[in-house]
Design a protein around this motif. Sequence first.
Motif, PDB file in Angstrom:
ATOM      1  N   GLY A 114     -12.251  51.248  68.640  1.00  0.00           N
ATOM      2  CA  GLY A 114     -11.173  50.808  69.512  1.00  0.00           C
ATOM      3  C   GLY A 114     -11.504  49.493  70.172  1.00  0.00           C
ATOM      4  O   GLY A 114     -12.296  48.703  69.657  1.00  0.00           O
ATOM      5  N   LEU A 115     -10.893  49.269  71.318  1.00  0.00           N
ATOM      6  CA  LEU A 115     -11.033  48.013  72.059  1.00  0.00           C
ATOM      7  C   LEU A 115     -12.011  48.212  73.216  1.00  0.00           C
ATOM      8  O   LEU A 115     -11.935  49.204  73.936  1.00  0.00           O
ATOM      9  N   VAL A 116     -12.921  47.266  73.359  1.00  0.00           N
ATOM     10  CA  VAL A 116     -13.889  47.321  74.453  1.00  0.00           C
ATOM     11  C   VAL A 116     -14.077  45.912  74.993  1.00  0.00           C
ATOM     12  O   VAL A 116     -14.006  44.934  74.243  1.00  0.00           O
ATOM     13  N   ASP A 117     -14.274  45.808  76.281  1.00  0.00           N
ATOM     14  CA  ASP A 117     -14.553  44.509  76.888  1.00  0.00           C
ATOM     15  C   ASP A 117     -15.983  44.078  76.584  1.00  0.00           C
ATOM     16  O   ASP A 117     -16.882  44.918  76.443  1.00  0.00           O
ATOM     17  N   ALA A 118     -16.173  42.797  76.487  1.00  0.00           N
ATOM     18  CA  ALA A 118     -17.527  42.276  76.314  1.00  0.00           C
ATOM     19  C   ALA A 118     -18.413  42.779  77.453  1.00  0.00           C
ATOM     20  O   ALA A 118     -18.004  42.781  78.619  1.00  0.00           O
ATOM     21  N   GLY A 119     -19.603  43.236  77.084  1.00  0.00           N
ATOM     22  CA  GLY A 119     -20.507  43.816  78.068  1.00  0.00           C
ATOM     23  C   GLY A 119     -20.358  45.316  78.207  1.00  0.00           C
ATOM     24  O   GLY A 119     -21.203  45.968  78.838  1.00  0.00           O
ATOM     25  N   GLY A 120     -19.319  45.870  77.620  1.00  0.00           N
ATOM     26  CA  GLY A 120     -19.058  47.290  77.719  1.00  0.00           C
ATOM     27  C   GLY A 120     -19.748  48.095  76.629  1.00  0.00           C
ATOM     28  O   GLY A 120     -20.535  47.574  75.841  1.00  0.00           O
ATOM     29  N   SER A 121     -19.422  49.391  76.602  1.00  0.00           N
ATOM     30  CA  SER A 121     -20.062  50.311  75.663  1.00  0.00           C
ATOM     31  C   SER A 121     -19.024  51.085  74.866  1.00  0.00           C
ATOM     32  O   SER A 121     -17.905  51.317  75.334  1.00  0.00           O
ATOM     33  N   LEU A 122     -19.441  51.500  73.690  1.00  0.00           N
ATOM     34  CA  LEU A 122     -18.596  52.293  72.803  1.00  0.00           C
ATOM     35  C   LEU A 122     -19.521  53.158  71.963  1.00  0.00           C
ATOM     36  O   LEU A 122     -20.637  52.728  71.624  1.00  0.00           O
ATOM     37  N   ARG A 123     -19.076  54.351  71.633  1.00  0.00           N
ATOM     38  CA  ARG A 123     -19.886  55.231  70.787  1.00  0.00           C
ATOM     39  C   ARG A 123     -19.085  55.615  69.551  1.00  0.00           C
ATOM     40  O   ARG A 123     -18.021  56.208  69.656  1.00  0.00           O
ATOM     41  N   LEU A 124     -19.621  55.275  68.402  1.00  0.00           N
ATOM     42  CA  LEU A 124     -19.013  55.663  67.142  1.00  0.00           C
ATOM     43  C   LEU A 124     -19.649  56.950  66.650  1.00  0.00           C
ATOM     44  O   LEU A 124     -20.850  57.164  66.814  1.00  0.00           O
ATOM     45  N   SER A 125     -18.828  57.788  66.033  1.00  0.00           N
ATOM     46  CA  SER A 125     -19.313  59.041  65.448  1.00  0.00           C
ATOM     47  C   SER A 125     -18.907  59.099  63.988  1.00  0.00           C
ATOM     48  O   SER A 125     -17.882  58.526  63.591  1.00  0.00           O
ATOM     49  N   CYS A 126     -19.689  59.814  63.208  1.00  0.00           N
ATOM     50  CA  CYS A 126     -19.375  60.020  61.798  1.00  0.00           C
ATOM     51  C   CYS A 126     -19.715  61.463  61.450  1.00  0.00           C
ATOM     52  O   CYS A 126     -20.851  61.896  61.647  1.00  0.00           O
ATOM     53  N   LEU A 127     -18.726  62.172  60.961  1.00  0.00           N
ATOM     54  CA  LEU A 127     -18.950  63.541  60.503  1.00  0.00           C
ATOM     55  C   LEU A 127     -19.014  63.557  58.986  1.00  0.00           C
ATOM     56  O   LEU A 127     -18.131  63.007  58.320  1.00  0.00           O
ATOM     57  N   ALA A 128     -20.051  64.197  58.454  1.00  0.00           N
ATOM     58  CA  ALA A 128     -20.280  64.217  57.018  1.00  0.00           C
ATOM     59  C   ALA A 128     -20.060  65.599  56.445  1.00  0.00           C
ATOM     60  O   ALA A 128     -20.286  66.616  57.121  1.00  0.00           O
ATOM     61  N   SER A 129     -19.618  65.643  55.210  1.00  0.00           N
ATOM     62  CA  SER A 129     -19.449  66.916  54.525  1.00  0.00           C
ATOM     63  C   SER A 129     -19.587  66.718  53.026  1.00  0.00           C
ATOM     64  O   SER A 129     -19.413  65.610  52.519  1.00  0.00           O
ATOM     65  N   GLY A 130     -19.950  67.799  52.341  1.00  0.00           N
ATOM     66  CA  GLY A 130     -19.978  67.767  50.890  1.00  0.00           C
ATOM     67  C   GLY A 130     -21.292  67.385  50.259  1.00  0.00           C
ATOM     68  O   GLY A 130     -21.378  67.276  49.034  1.00  0.00           O
ATOM     69  N   PHE A 131     -22.328  67.156  51.069  1.00  0.00           N
ATOM     70  CA  PHE A 131     -23.642  66.846  50.519  1.00  0.00           C
ATOM     71  C   PHE A 131     -24.700  67.349  51.486  1.00  0.00           C
ATOM     72  O   PHE A 131     -24.393  67.780  52.598  1.00  0.00           O
ATOM     73  N   SER A 132     -25.944  67.306  51.065  1.00  0.00           N
ATOM     74  CA  SER A 132     -27.038  67.779  51.889  1.00  0.00           C
ATOM     75  C   SER A 132     -27.396  66.724  52.926  1.00  0.00           C
ATOM     76  O   SER A 132     -28.227  65.841  52.697  1.00  0.00           O
ATOM     77  N   PHE A 133     -26.720  66.815  54.067  1.00  0.00           N
ATOM     78  CA  PHE A 133     -26.831  65.775  55.088  1.00  0.00           C
ATOM     79  C   PHE A 133     -28.267  65.589  55.551  1.00  0.00           C
ATOM     80  O   PHE A 133     -28.727  64.456  55.719  1.00  0.00           O
ATOM     81  N   GLY A 134     -28.981  66.666  55.748  1.00  0.00           N
ATOM     82  CA  GLY A 134     -30.342  66.599  56.256  1.00  0.00           C
ATOM     83  C   GLY A 134     -31.343  65.991  55.291  1.00  0.00           C
ATOM     84  O   GLY A 134     -32.481  65.717  55.680  1.00  0.00           O
TER      85      GLY A 134
END
Length: 120
Positions: free
Chosen positions: A9-29
């Motif tokens: 999304g949109l964040v101001d310079a100096g700010g923070s954002l957290r991206l997430s990714c959910l995986a499926s269909g393979f041996s993630f570990g």
Amino acid sequence: VQLVESGGGLVDAGGSLRLSCLASGFSFGDSGMSWVRQTPSKAFERVASISALGTFTTYEDSVKGRFTVSRDNNLNAVYLQMDRAETDDTAVYYCAKLQGGSDGSPEDLRGQGIAVIVSS
């Protein structure tokens, strides 16, 4: 096999954002994971990688000290914490599965991508 990103999304310079990714269909570990971004100039760069067990991480120089990659193998999830965001961080961010367990392995799958816009 699927990788689904969220949290952009949109964040101001100096700010923070957290991206997430959910995986499926393979041996993630068993798989190293990366975050890759495509900038408005269309260049791709791997910004952060993490080994299969989370022991090792690597970062592109411009994000060192600002971004943190982590994973939760119980949830099949990988995260990118973006702090002190800069306008040059504006890009489409992709979660990527690596061929092996090392954080230096090549990619073999990417998600659909999610946009991050850092405003000045």
